[in-house]
Design a protein around this motif. Structure first.
Motif, short mmCIF file in Angstrom:
data_model
loop_
_atom_site.label_atom_id
_atom_site.label_comp_id
_atom_site.label_asym_id
_atom_site.label_seq_id
_atom_site.Cartn_x
_atom_site.Cartn_y
_atom_site.Cartn_z
N LYS A 190 -12.77 -19.05 -17.34
CA LYS A 190 -13.36 -18.79 -16.24
C LYS A 190 -12.74 -19.46 -14.91
O LYS A 190 -12.72 -18.89 -13.81
CB LYS A 190 -15.09 -19.22 -16.34
N SER A 201 -9.49 -17.69 -14.36
CA SER A 201 -9.80 -16.33 -13.37
C SER A 201 -9.99 -16.47 -12.11
O SER A 201 -9.80 -15.82 -11.34
CB SER A 201 -10.94 -15.67 -14.22
N GLU A 228 -3.44 -11.11 -8.83
CA GLU A 228 -2.94 -11.29 -10.33
C GLU A 228 -3.96 -10.22 -11.00
O GLU A 228 -4.61 -11.25 -11.90
CB GLU A 228 -2.61 -12.65 -10.39
N ARG A 229 -3.99 -9.34 -10.75
CA ARG A 229 -5.04 -8.47 -11.65
C ARG A 229 -4.83 -8.68 -13.16
O ARG A 229 -5.84 -8.60 -13.78
CB ARG A 229 -5.07 -6.84 -11.28
N LYS A 230 -3.90 -8.48 -13.51
CA LYS A 230 -3.46 -8.59 -15.08
C LYS A 230 -3.92 -9.64 -15.76
O LYS A 230 -4.53 -9.95 -16.63
CB LYS A 230 -2.01 -8.13 -15.34
N ILE A 257 -5.99 -12.02 -14.23
CA ILE A 257 -7.29 -12.21 -14.40
C ILE A 257 -7.98 -11.23 -15.43
O ILE A 257 -9.03 -11.87 -16.00
CB ILE A 257 -7.71 -11.87 -12.95
N ASP A 258 -7.76 -10.28 -15.76
CA ASP A 258 -8.29 -9.49 -16.77
C ASP A 258 -8.01 -10.33 -18.21
O ASP A 258 -8.93 -10.26 -19.17
CB ASP A 258 -7.61 -8.14 -17.00
N GLN A 259 -6.84 -10.89 -18.24
CA GLN A 259 -6.62 -11.72 -19.64
C GLN A 259 -7.68 -13.04 -19.49
O GLN A 259 -8.24 -13.17 -20.86
CB GLN A 259 -5.32 -12.24 -19.64
N ASN A 277 -10.51 -13.29 -18.21
CA ASN A 277 -11.72 -12.79 -18.46
C ASN A 277 -12.40 -12.36 -19.70
O ASN A 277 -13.07 -12.43 -20.11
CB ASN A 277 -12.17 -11.56 -17.23
N HIS A 278 -10.94 -11.66 -20.29
CA HIS A 278 -11.15 -11.37 -21.82
C HIS A 278 -11.48 -12.69 -22.49
O HIS A 278 -12.13 -12.56 -23.85
CB HIS A 278 -9.94 -10.63 -22.39
N SER A 302 -12.62 -15.49 -21.68
CA SER A 302 -14.03 -15.97 -21.28
C SER A 302 -15.25 -15.18 -22.15
O SER A 302 -16.11 -16.01 -22.74
CB SER A 302 -14.29 -15.71 -19.73
N GLU A 303 -15.00 -14.02 -22.34
CA GLU A 303 -15.94 -12.94 -23.09
C GLU A 303 -15.81 -13.47 -24.55
O GLU A 303 -16.98 -13.73 -25.22
CB GLU A 303 -15.84 -11.71 -22.80
#
Length: 274
Positions: A155, A158, A165-167, A169-171, A173-174, A176-177
């Motif tokens: 977290k 992210s 840095e969208r890519k 951040i997606d990683q 967040n993944h 984190s989940e």
């Protein structure tokens, strides 16, 4: 290795690792304070100096040091950790009551570093009193603690990356989940004990966590290397990137130790050189 030798070795291992972590926490908190927060900045600098000294002294001791000397050292370190824990909780209170508007320390980050101080303090007490948890309890409790730490790290990464840095951040967040789910699974196993503490269930628990921690560790290493090379946009201090990488390495080492103790199988700790 005799009991006293094991006590010295384990104590020095814990203090060397965690005193460096506490030292770096002091730096990260200081960097997040506003320039006018001179009293808090001075306190953070004070704790940085204390734990830098503790780290140096711990590195100077050897495995042959008198256990009584190490026991007194652990007591001294425990006292220092208790004080930094109080400092961290004070800072958290100031943030949550809006007394530090515009500071850059997330409340969750301050809570996170205080949880690590409390963990370190408890480890020192366990070592000095010789009251280590039974293996099945330790496996669950340590994983509950560290899975939450890993989820927090994802977290923080992210939220400290630049929004562009969208890519990455997606990683983050993944992860984190993923670690939130692993933490819920660990807490389910925790609430089912002692019935859940069978060797097959605990072995599978460690195996599953190891796979995810390795993936997160590798992601952190990549992020650290990119940050150090100034190849991505973020407000992440390079030392913070290395800090969270080292904690993932530490968790993997603990998982491997538990695996060996649980099954009797030898292991080769896979460590990535910093």
């Amino acid at each position: 290795m005799g009991m006293s030798d094991a006590f010295v070795a384990r104590s020095l291992e814990e203090v060397r690792f965690w005193s460096r972590i506490m030292k770096e926490h002091s730096l990260f908190l200081r960097l997040g304070f506003r320039c006018e927060d001179t009293s808090l900045i001075n306190e953070a600098n004070h704790f940085y100096a204390i734990f830098e000294s503790i780290e140096a002294r711990a590195n100077a001791f050897t495995g042959g040091t008198d256990p009584n000397v190490i026991k007194r050292f652990n007591d001294e370190v425990h006292n220092a950790v208790s004080h930094i824990w109080l400092f961290k909780r004070k800072v958290l209170g100031l943030i949550l009551t809006c007394k530090l508007p515009g500071s850059n320390n997330f409340p969750l980050l301050v809570d996170h570093v205080s949880r690590e101080a409390n963990y370190f303090r408890n480890r020192l007490t366990e070592l000095n009193t010789g009251t280590l948890e039974p293996l099945p309890d330790a496996i669950i409790d340590e994983n509950v603690f560290f899975l939450r730490i890993m989820a927090d790290h994802a977290k923080f990464i992210s939220h400290l990356l630049d929004p562009s840095e969208r890519k990455l951040i997606d990683q983050a967040n993944h992860f984190s989940e993923e670690f939130d789910k692993l933490l819920f699974q660990a807490r389910d196993l925790e609430s089912m004990r002692p019935q859940s503490q069978t060797v097959p269930l605990l072995d599978q628990f460690l195996d599953q966590n190891r796979v995810s921690v390795k993936s997160l560790r590798d992601f952190k290493k990549t992020a650290r290397d990119l940050i150090e090379a100034c190849r991505i946009k973020s407000i992440i201090h390079p030392l913070l990137a290395d800090h969270v990488f080292r904690e993932a390495e530490h968790f993997l080492f603990i998982i491997d130790m538990f695996e060996r103790s649980l099954t009797g199988r030898p292991f080769q700790a896979e460590r990535l050189d910093a």
